[in-house]
Motif scaffolding. Structure first.
Motif, PDB file in Angstrom:
ATOM      1  N   HIS A 137      -6.089   9.436  -1.817  1.00 54.91           N
ATOM      2  CA  HIS A 137      -4.726   9.657  -1.250  1.00 54.91           C
ATOM      3  C   HIS A 137      -4.803  11.008  -0.617  1.00 54.91           C
ATOM      4  O   HIS A 137      -3.946  11.120   0.292  1.00 54.91           O
ATOM      5  N   ASP A 173      -4.861  10.247   3.073  1.00 55.01           N
ATOM      6  CA  ASP A 173      -4.067   9.069   3.620  1.00 55.01           C
ATOM      7  C   ASP A 173      -2.664   9.522   3.761  1.00 55.01           C
ATOM      8  O   ASP A 173      -1.883   9.971   3.086  1.00 55.01           O
ATOM      9  N   ARG A 226       9.133   4.295  -4.453  1.00 54.05           N
ATOM     10  CA  ARG A 226       9.580   4.726  -2.944  1.00 54.05           C
ATOM     11  C   ARG A 226      11.149   5.256  -3.235  1.00 54.05           C
ATOM     12  O   ARG A 226      11.784   4.916  -4.077  1.00 54.05           O
ATOM     13  N   LYS A 253      -0.258   7.824   4.134  1.00 55.71           N
ATOM     14  CA  LYS A 253       1.080   7.116   3.446  1.00 55.71           C
ATOM     15  C   LYS A 253       1.461   7.771   2.102  1.00 55.71           C
ATOM     16  O   LYS A 253       2.606   7.636   1.779  1.00 55.71           O
ATOM     17  N   TYR A 254       0.668   8.896   1.882  1.00 55.11           N
ATOM     18  CA  TYR A 254       1.231   9.594   0.562  1.00 55.11           C
ATOM     19  C   TYR A 254       1.911  10.932   1.120  1.00 55.11           C
ATOM     20  O   TYR A 254       2.245  11.666   0.154  1.00 55.11           O
ATOM     21  N   ASP A 299       0.737  -1.192  -0.003  1.00 54.85           N
ATOM     22  CA  ASP A 299      -0.158   0.045  -0.077  1.00 54.85           C
ATOM     23  C   ASP A 299       0.872   1.209  -0.052  1.00 54.85           C
ATOM     24  O   ASP A 299       2.083   1.450   0.530  1.00 54.85           O
ATOM     25  N   GLY A 300       0.369   2.162  -0.716  1.00 54.45           N
ATOM     26  CA  GLY A 300       1.023   3.476  -0.665  1.00 54.45           C
ATOM     27  C   GLY A 300       1.579   3.793  -2.230  1.00 54.45           C
ATOM     28  O   GLY A 300       1.017   3.309  -3.050  1.00 54.45           O
TER      29      GLY A 300
END
Length: 113
Positions: A81, A84, A51, A86-87, A46-47
């Motif tokens: 997103h 969230d 990266r 994670k973003y 997820d994400g």
């Protein structure tokens, strides 16, 4: 006559294109010049899609962070997103078509280029 709304481009094609743009100069919606120094490693969890990318930007220099890829900029919102965390480390939002009036915002209120 075809329009971009009739053209069906899968997100996976944009992911492939992003990886092939290494070292090529791109332009952000606001005109800033961008060059991928390192496209990042593919994220299979997820994400964000990539990266730890390294991106050279004409105004802000080298930036390291995540890259999210979409067909349309509005997908940032339709995929959730914006709310969230994670973003929050996304430094670049790569899109085929920019269909939002303004830049997208993360949960932290920051604007990825």
């Amino acid at each position: 006559m075809s329009t971009r709304n009739q053209i069906k481009t899968p997100e996976s094609s944009i992911v492939i294109m992003w990886r092939q743009l290494l070292g090529k100069e791109l332009r952000a919606e606001d005109g800033e010049r961008i060059k991928a120094v390192y496209p990042g490693r593919v994220n299979s969890n997820d994400g964000p899609d990539f990266r730890n990318a390294v991106v050279a930007m004409s105004r802000s220099g080298l930036r390291k962070g995540d890259v999210e890829v979409h067909v349309r900029s509005s997908d940032w919102y339709s995929h959730g997103h914006c709310g969230d965390s994670k973003y929050n480390n996304v430094v670049l939002h790569v899109v085929m078509w920019h269909d939002c009036r303004e830049a997208v915002l993360g949960r932290d209120g920051e604007i990825p280029v």
